[in-house]
Design a protein around this motif. Structure first.
Motif, short mmCIF file in Angstrom:
data_model
loop_
_atom_site.label_atom_id
_atom_site.label_comp_id
_atom_site.label_asym_id
_atom_site.label_seq_id
_atom_site.Cartn_x
_atom_site.Cartn_y
_atom_site.Cartn_z
N UNK A 276 0.82 -1.22 0.00
CA UNK A 276 0.00 0.00 0.00
C UNK A 276 0.85 1.27 0.00
N UNK A 277 2.19 1.10 -0.01
CA UNK A 277 3.07 2.26 -0.05
C UNK A 277 3.37 2.87 1.30
N UNK A 278 3.31 2.06 2.35
CA UNK A 278 3.61 2.53 3.69
C UNK A 278 4.99 2.04 4.12
N UNK A 279 5.84 2.98 4.55
CA UNK A 279 7.14 2.62 5.10
C UNK A 279 6.93 2.06 6.50
N UNK A 280 7.60 0.94 6.78
CA UNK A 280 7.50 0.29 8.09
C UNK A 280 8.88 -0.17 8.51
N UNK A 281 9.24 0.10 9.75
CA UNK A 281 10.46 -0.50 10.29
C UNK A 281 10.25 -0.78 11.77
N UNK A 282 10.67 -1.96 12.20
CA UNK A 282 10.64 -2.35 13.61
C UNK A 282 12.09 -2.47 14.06
N UNK A 283 12.53 -1.50 14.86
CA UNK A 283 13.92 -1.41 15.29
C UNK A 283 14.09 -2.08 16.65
N UNK A 284 14.97 -3.06 16.72
CA UNK A 284 15.18 -3.83 17.96
C UNK A 284 16.35 -3.26 18.75
N UNK A 285 16.13 -3.08 20.05
CA UNK A 285 17.17 -2.59 20.96
C UNK A 285 17.23 -3.47 22.20
N UNK A 286 18.38 -3.42 22.87
CA UNK A 286 18.53 -4.17 24.11
C UNK A 286 17.59 -3.66 25.19
N UNK A 287 17.34 -2.35 25.21
CA UNK A 287 16.47 -1.75 26.22
C UNK A 287 15.98 -0.40 25.74
N UNK A 288 14.95 0.11 26.39
CA UNK A 288 14.44 1.43 26.05
C UNK A 288 15.47 2.51 26.33
N UNK A 289 16.18 2.37 27.44
CA UNK A 289 17.19 3.37 27.80
C UNK A 289 18.26 3.48 26.71
N UNK A 290 18.71 2.33 26.20
CA UNK A 290 19.74 2.36 25.16
C UNK A 290 19.19 2.92 23.85
N UNK A 291 17.91 2.71 23.61
CA UNK A 291 17.31 3.31 22.41
C UNK A 291 17.37 4.82 22.47
N UNK A 292 17.03 5.40 23.64
CA UNK A 292 17.05 6.85 23.77
C UNK A 292 18.47 7.40 23.67
N UNK A 293 19.44 6.67 24.23
CA UNK A 293 20.84 7.11 24.11
C UNK A 293 21.26 7.11 22.64
N UNK A 294 20.95 6.02 21.94
CA UNK A 294 21.34 5.90 20.53
C UNK A 294 20.64 6.95 19.67
N UNK A 295 19.39 7.27 19.99
CA UNK A 295 18.64 8.22 19.16
C UNK A 295 19.25 9.63 19.19
N UNK A 296 20.06 9.91 20.21
CA UNK A 296 20.69 11.22 20.29
C UNK A 296 22.07 11.29 19.66
N UNK A 297 22.59 10.16 19.21
CA UNK A 297 23.93 10.16 18.63
C UNK A 297 23.89 10.66 17.17
N UNK A 298 24.98 11.27 16.71
CA UNK A 298 24.99 11.86 15.36
C UNK A 298 24.65 10.89 14.24
#
Length: 208
Positions: A44-66
């Motif tokens: 249907x033309x929808x972009x989808x991605x399911x990103x796996x992380x070790x934990x929520x905390x590490x996801x937030x840390x990674x999201x702030x990296x360049x």
């Protein structure tokens, strides 16, 4: 495991795919807690991605990296609408060999709302072994619960042809009974989408 799901109307599918592979090949191995992802553009033309992380905390840390910010800038530029983020703290993996999902040639995405997440999880776990014996085209699945009683169920298959062949076979009575019970837990009609050319990535520790 923590799962962040991103969905949005796709503009440039080739650019989205390139950004996904560039991240996995160049930056994924040096990220903070990123484990891999399942991505693609639905029919249907929808972009989808399911990103796996070790934990929520590490996801937030990674999201702030360049590097991660550059990745998202590339993704955002190839979309035609605002992305929707869903953060899933409760994630269940059903797979004889979890590493085999990267070989999936087709991924089905089922999304809905359920009135009893614990019961849904228990029912699915109860038929896990029988299901994989019956459906040898299925490599595994990931069930992620949303904060608002919603869920996303990712089912990984070997190929579209294998799925078509398997669906011609009769479903054993007990599996059908459990599947019906799971369906009855839905508050609303689930939606179904397919990634016929999924982007499957796992962290490669050797790429440094």
């Amino acid at each position: 495991m923590f799962l962040q799901i991103i969905q949005a109307p796709a503009g440039d599918a080739d650019a989205l795919r390139a950004a996904s592979y560039r991240w996995a090949d160049k930056l994924g191995s040096t990220s903070v807690g990123w484990l891999g992802c399942t991505g693609g553009v639905t029919e249907e033309g929808v972009f989808f991605t399911a990103e796996r992380f070790e934990s929520e905390q590490k996801m937030w840390v990674e999201s702030g990296r360049p590097g991660r910010r550059r990745w998202f800038s590339e993704i955002r530029a190839a979309l035609t609408g605002d992305p929707v983020f869903t953060n899933c703290r409760e994630v269940e993996v059903f797979a004889p060999d979890p590493t085999a999902i990267d070989k999936a040639g087709l991924v089905q995405i089922v999304q809905g709302r359920v009135r009893d997440a614990a019961l849904m999880r228990t029912l699915m776990r109860s038929m896990e072994k029988e299901m994989f014996l019956h459906r040898q085209d299925m490599l595994g699945s990931t069930l992620a619960f949303h904060p608002d009683d919603g869920y996303t169920h990712l089912l990984y298959f070997t190929s579209e042809d294998d799925v078509a062949d398997a669906e011609l076979r009769e479903t054993p009575p007990r599996i059908k009974s459990v599947m019906d019970a799971v369906y009855e837990l839905n508050i609303t009609m689930p939606s179904y989408h397919v990634l016929t050319s999924p982007w499957m990535h796992s962290r490669r520790e050797t790429d440094r």
